[in-house]
Design a protein around this motif. Structure first.
Motif, PDB file in Angstrom:
ATOM      1  N   SER A  50       0.896  -1.001   0.048  1.00 28.10           N
ATOM      2  CA  SER A  50       0.005   0.052   0.070  1.00 28.10           C
ATOM      3  C   SER A  50       0.955   1.313   0.139  1.00 28.10           C
ATOM      4  CB  SER A  50      -1.000   0.099   1.251  1.00 28.10           C
ATOM      5  OG  SER A  50      -1.518   1.291   1.254  1.00 28.10           O
ATOM      6  N   LEU A  51       0.836   1.917  -1.144  1.00 26.34           N
ATOM      7  CA  LEU A  51       2.026   3.111  -1.124  1.00 26.34           C
ATOM      8  C   LEU A  51       1.183   4.537  -1.218  1.00 26.34           C
ATOM      9  CD1 LEU A  51       5.110   3.193  -1.830  1.00 26.34           C
ATOM     10  CD2 LEU A  51       4.345   3.288  -4.400  1.00 26.34           C
ATOM     11  N   SER A  52       1.904   5.461  -0.687  1.00 28.72           N
ATOM     12  CA  SER A  52       1.299   6.723  -0.733  1.00 28.72           C
ATOM     13  C   SER A  52       2.715   7.591  -1.037  1.00 28.72           C
ATOM     14  CB  SER A  52       0.949   7.226   0.668  1.00 28.72           C
ATOM     15  OG  SER A  52      -0.294   6.507   1.113  1.00 28.72           O
ATOM     16  N   VAL A  53       2.345   8.344  -2.179  1.00 32.76           N
ATOM     17  CA  VAL A  53       3.451   9.296  -2.846  1.00 32.76           C
ATOM     18  C   VAL A  53       3.091  10.739  -2.504  1.00 32.76           C
ATOM     19  CG1 VAL A  53       5.115   9.393  -4.658  1.00 32.76           C
ATOM     20  CG2 VAL A  53       4.075   7.185  -4.142  1.00 32.76           C
ATOM     21  N   SER A  54       4.177  11.643  -2.151  1.00 32.39           N
ATOM     22  CA  SER A  54       3.757  12.908  -2.084  1.00 32.39           C
ATOM     23  C   SER A  54       4.946  13.829  -2.666  1.00 32.39           C
ATOM     24  CB  SER A  54       3.427  13.491  -0.773  1.00 32.39           C
ATOM     25  OG  SER A  54       2.483  12.850  -0.199  1.00 32.39           O
ATOM     26  N   PRO A  55       4.764  14.965  -3.253  1.00 27.54           N
ATOM     27  CA  PRO A  55       5.873  15.593  -3.821  1.00 27.54           C
ATOM     28  C   PRO A  55       6.696  16.633  -2.581  1.00 27.54           C
ATOM     29  CG  PRO A  55       3.741  16.875  -3.958  1.00 27.54           C
ATOM     30  CD  PRO A  55       3.319  15.457  -3.444  1.00 27.54           C
ATOM     31  N   ILE A  56       7.725  16.761  -2.702  1.00 29.17           N
ATOM     32  CA  ILE A  56       8.725  17.416  -1.812  1.00 29.17           C
ATOM     33  C   ILE A  56       8.683  18.707  -2.438  1.00 29.17           C
ATOM     34  CG2 ILE A  56      10.954  17.800  -0.696  1.00 29.17           C
ATOM     35  CD1 ILE A  56      11.022  14.757  -0.722  1.00 29.17           C
ATOM     36  N   LEU A  57       8.370  20.035  -2.078  1.00 28.68           N
ATOM     37  CA  LEU A  57       8.464  21.292  -2.513  1.00 28.68           C
ATOM     38  C   LEU A  57       9.579  22.238  -1.816  1.00 28.68           C
ATOM     39  CD1 LEU A  57       4.732  22.048  -2.689  1.00 28.68           C
ATOM     40  CD2 LEU A  57       5.901  20.621  -4.193  1.00 28.68           C
ATOM     41  N   ASN A  58      10.060  22.965  -2.732  1.00 31.44           N
ATOM     42  CA  ASN A  58      10.837  23.898  -2.202  1.00 31.44           C
ATOM     43  C   ASN A  58      10.315  25.114  -1.867  1.00 31.44           C
ATOM     44  OD1 ASN A  58      10.518  25.273  -4.510  1.00 31.44           O
ATOM     45  ND2 ASN A  58      12.688  24.806  -5.414  1.00 31.44           N
ATOM     46  N   THR A  59      11.188  26.249  -1.255  1.00 32.44           N
ATOM     47  CA  THR A  59      10.236  27.698  -0.885  1.00 32.44           C
ATOM     48  C   THR A  59       9.682  28.171  -2.102  1.00 32.44           C
ATOM     49  OG1 THR A  59      12.448  28.515  -1.249  1.00 32.44           O
ATOM     50  CG2 THR A  59      12.249  27.959   1.070  1.00 32.44           C
ATOM     51  N   ALA A  60      10.331  28.133  -3.313  1.00 33.36           N
ATOM     52  CA  ALA A  60       9.589  28.390  -4.479  1.00 33.36           C
ATOM     53  C   ALA A  60       8.396  27.554  -4.995  1.00 33.36           C
ATOM     54  CB  ALA A  60      10.385  28.745  -5.698  1.00 33.36           C
ATOM     55  N   ARG A  61       8.021  26.747  -4.103  1.00 30.34           N
ATOM     56  CA  ARG A  61       6.724  25.899  -4.357  1.00 30.34           C
ATOM     57  C   ARG A  61       7.200  24.952  -5.708  1.00 30.34           C
ATOM     58  NH1 ARG A  61       3.703  24.570  -0.713  1.00 30.34           N
ATOM     59  NH2 ARG A  61       1.870  24.081  -2.076  1.00 30.34           N
ATOM     60  N   ALA A  62       8.595  24.635  -6.097  1.00 31.64           N
ATOM     61  CA  ALA A  62       8.661  23.746  -7.310  1.00 31.64           C
ATOM     62  C   ALA A  62       9.103  22.384  -6.702  1.00 31.64           C
ATOM     63  CB  ALA A  62       9.900  24.378  -7.937  1.00 31.64           C
ATOM     64  N   VAL A  63       8.700  21.308  -7.389  1.00 28.14           N
ATOM     65  CA  VAL A  63       8.979  20.034  -7.020  1.00 28.14           C
ATOM     66  C   VAL A  63      10.088  19.688  -6.872  1.00 28.14           C
ATOM     67  CG1 VAL A  63       8.069  17.535  -7.145  1.00 28.14           C
ATOM     68  CG2 VAL A  63       6.462  19.288  -7.564  1.00 28.14           C
ATOM     69  N   VAL A  64      10.881  19.284  -5.978  1.00 23.44           N
ATOM     70  CA  VAL A  64      12.448  19.042  -6.184  1.00 23.44           C
ATOM     71  C   VAL A  64      12.586  17.370  -5.598  1.00 23.44           C
ATOM     72  CG1 VAL A  64      13.009  21.420  -5.555  1.00 23.44           C
ATOM     73  CG2 VAL A  64      12.770  19.618  -3.624  1.00 23.44           C
ATOM     74  N   GLY A  65      11.451  16.719  -5.230  1.00 25.03           N
ATOM     75  CA  GLY A  65      11.606  15.435  -4.940  1.00 25.03           C
ATOM     76  C   GLY A  65      10.357  14.719  -4.756  1.00 25.03           C
ATOM     77  N   ILE A  66      10.512  13.239  -4.241  1.00 22.27           N
ATOM     78  CA  ILE A  66       9.200  12.549  -4.060  1.00 22.27           C
ATOM     79  C   ILE A  66       9.458  11.911  -2.609  1.00 22.27           C
ATOM     80  CG2 ILE A  66       7.764  10.847  -4.753  1.00 22.27           C
ATOM     81  CD1 ILE A  66       7.405  13.147  -6.497  1.00 22.27           C
ATOM     82  N   CYS A  67       8.415  11.866  -1.819  1.00 29.41           N
ATOM     83  CA  CYS A  67       8.455  11.185  -0.549  1.00 29.41           C
ATOM     84  C   CYS A  67       7.473  10.054  -0.547  1.00 29.41           C
ATOM     85  CB  CYS A  67       8.178  12.160   0.630  1.00 29.41           C
ATOM     86  SG  CYS A  67       7.946  11.098   2.157  1.00 29.41           S
ATOM     87  N   ALA A  68       7.985   8.975  -0.088  1.00 25.24           N
ATOM     88  CA  ALA A  68       6.931   7.757  -0.342  1.00 25.24           C
ATOM     89  C   ALA A  68       6.828   6.972   0.903  1.00 25.24           C
ATOM     90  CB  ALA A  68       7.445   6.894  -1.559  1.00 25.24           C
ATOM     91  N   ILE A  69       5.623   6.589   1.236  1.00 31.09           N
ATOM     92  CA  ILE A  69       5.674   5.593   2.499  1.00 31.09           C
ATOM     93  C   ILE A  69       4.648   4.282   2.012  1.00 31.09           C
ATOM     94  CG2 ILE A  69       4.328   5.334   4.737  1.00 31.09           C
ATOM     95  CD1 ILE A  69       4.086   8.426   4.904  1.00 31.09           C
ATOM     96  N   ALA A  70       5.447   3.118   2.048  1.00 26.27           N
ATOM     97  CA  ALA A  70       4.933   1.982   1.612  1.00 26.27           C
ATOM     98  C   ALA A  70       4.807   0.952   2.719  1.00 26.27           C
ATOM     99  CB  ALA A  70       6.034   1.386   0.509  1.00 26.27           C
ATOM    100  N   ARG A  71       3.731   0.354   2.902  1.00 26.14           N
ATOM    101  CA  ARG A  71       3.027  -0.797   3.970  1.00 26.14           C
ATOM    102  C   ARG A  71       3.188  -1.837   3.287  1.00 26.14           C
ATOM    103  NH1 ARG A  71      -1.008   0.846   8.456  1.00 26.14           N
ATOM    104  NH2 ARG A  71       0.713   2.070   8.988  1.00 26.14           N
ATOM    105  N   ASP A  72       3.580  -2.939   3.900  1.00 22.04           N
ATOM    106  CA  ASP A  72       3.984  -4.391   3.432  1.00 22.04           C
ATOM    107  C   ASP A  72       2.139  -4.994   3.636  1.00 22.04           C
ATOM    108  OD1 ASP A  72       4.067  -6.925   2.527  1.00 22.04           O
ATOM    109  OD2 ASP A  72       5.833  -7.330   3.519  1.00 22.04           O
ATOM    110  N   ILE A  73       1.468  -5.309   2.705  1.00 18.06           N
ATOM    111  CA  ILE A  73       0.113  -5.839   2.820  1.00 18.06           C
ATOM    112  C   ILE A  73      -0.117  -7.138   2.542  1.00 18.06           C
ATOM    113  CG2 ILE A  73      -1.002  -3.838   3.120  1.00 18.06           C
ATOM    114  CD1 ILE A  73      -1.806  -3.979   0.284  1.00 18.06           C
ATOM    115  N   THR A  74       1.213  -7.736   2.115  1.00 14.70           N
ATOM    116  CA  THR A  74       1.171  -9.256   1.421  1.00 14.70           C
ATOM    117  C   THR A  74       0.261 -10.086   2.291  1.00 14.70           C
ATOM    118  OG1 THR A  74       3.447  -8.484   0.439  1.00 14.70           O
ATOM    119  CG2 THR A  74       2.661 -10.791   0.424  1.00 14.70           C
TER     120      THR A  74
END
Length: 359
Positions: free
Chosen positions: A129-153
């Motif tokens: 189960s994966l949640s993915v969000s943008p990482i923004l700098n002070t200019a509100r530009a996307v500089v990266g991605i933050c992900a949280i993954a949970r094993d639901i196997t």
């Protein structure tokens, strides 16, 4: 000179006051920094030791951070993933889809949550189960991605096993219903045939009404054994070739309650037994065994009631010849909303007059 001395003293007091205010501001700033440091430390520890995989990447997928949960789920250490690319965590078939999601997040600055398949270091596939969000700098530009993954196997596997068990139990239950109907057929072939025809019509009415599949299936099963209570009625009465006496009719009218008592002891799923109990109830309260009215009657029972009446009137009875389907349809049409559920009646009429339904 006295004036100047007072002015100098006032200036000195003002300077002391400003200095005190500056000290207060510095102390407040220090407390804020300490609070931020404590919060950052707490967040760092939460992320570091979380059971979920929490990691960040650049917009092209290069790994920036990698916590203990990610090590546990994916099998790679933080040193192994440092500078690596998240494409190694995806089965070949999922990479194009993942790249598309990342591009959408970068373009729209929004968060995505979905279930996907990941690949461990040892090649084993895991359900995530994966949640993915943008990482923004002070200019509100996307500089990266933050992900949280949970094993639901494991939970997914358990869910599949549970569905398989439910399916098996339902199949066993259906077989039990059919066995009961078959047993009745060996005792009273007329009643068994009647139940089969009522079940078929009732199911078709439910489908015509666009009822949920589970409701339609409950109607079909309850219809298949709706007269099971007649097992307690002497066969001589059921097959009597002449009109029934009052005492014989009274015995017949007990069969919904007798059927309910039999099925209730078997602990069948709701509302099978209840529908059997109520299939002779009528909207105006003139039915039996409880004289229920309107919304007090189960929908399943209302549908079976219409099918039961139509089949009974249209078919042969031991004590009279068949009246035919036209007379049966006239009965439910004239008493629509009085004795019988209007929607069930309309569906039944449409089945015979428009769709060509026949027993």
């Amino acid at each position: 000179m006295e004036y100047n001395s007072k002015a100098t003293k006032g200036e000195l007091l003002q300077a002391i006051k400003r200095q005190q205010e500056r000290i207060v501001r510095l102390e407040e700033q220090l407390l804020q920094k300490q609070s931020l440091l404590q919060r950052d430390s707490l967040l760092t520890n939460i992320i570091k030791f979380s059971d979920d995989a929490i990691f960040s990447t650049t917009t092209n997928g290069t790994v920036i951070s990698w916590n203990k949960g990610a090590e546990r789920i994916y099998g790679y250490t933080s040193d192994e993933m440092a500078g690596g690319n998240i494409s190694t965590l995806l089965p070949a078939g999922n990479r194009a889809e993942a790249l598309k999601v990342v591009k959408e997040i970068v373009a729209g600055h929004h968060r995505e949550h979905f279930v996907t398949t990941g690949k461990r270091k040892d090649g084993v596939l895991v359900r995530l189960s994966l949640s993915v969000s943008p990482i923004l700098n002070t200019a509100r530009a996307v500089v990266g991605i933050c992900a949280i993954a949970r094993d639901i196997t494991k939970s997914t596997r358990n869910e599949k096993e549970l569905r398989a068990t439910v399916k098996k139990l339902r199949r066993s239950f259906i077989n039990t219903i059919n066995l009961i109907a078959l047993t009745m057929g060996t005792r009273d072939a007329y009643t068994a045939g009647h139940q089969k025809r009522v079940s078929s019509l009732a199911r078709s009415i439910g489908q015509k009404m666009k009822l949920p599949k589970d409701t339609v299936e409950n109607i079909r099963m309850a219809g298949t054994i709706h007269d099971i209570g007649k097992m307690s009625v002497p066969t001589e009465i059921l097959t009597k070739p002449s009109a029934l006496m009052d005492i014989e009719m009274a015995l017949i009218e007990v069969h919904p309650q007798s059927g309910y008592d039999i099925l209730n002891k078997a602990e069948l799923p709701y509302p099978i037994a209840e529908a059997v109990l109520q299939h002779h109830e009528r909207l105006d309260g003139t039915g039996y065994p409880m004289g229920l009215r309107e919304d007090d009657i189960l929908l399943e029972a209302k549908v079976i009631a219409v099918a039961d009446v139509v089949e009974a009137i249209a078919s042969h009875r031991p004590y009279r010849p068949a009246f035919g389907i036209d007379v049966a349809l006239q009965e439910i049409e004239e008493n629509k909303g009085v004795l019988y559920d209007p929607q069930a009646v309309d569906a039944c009429l449409s089945l015979f007059r428009e769709d060509g339904f026949a027993f």
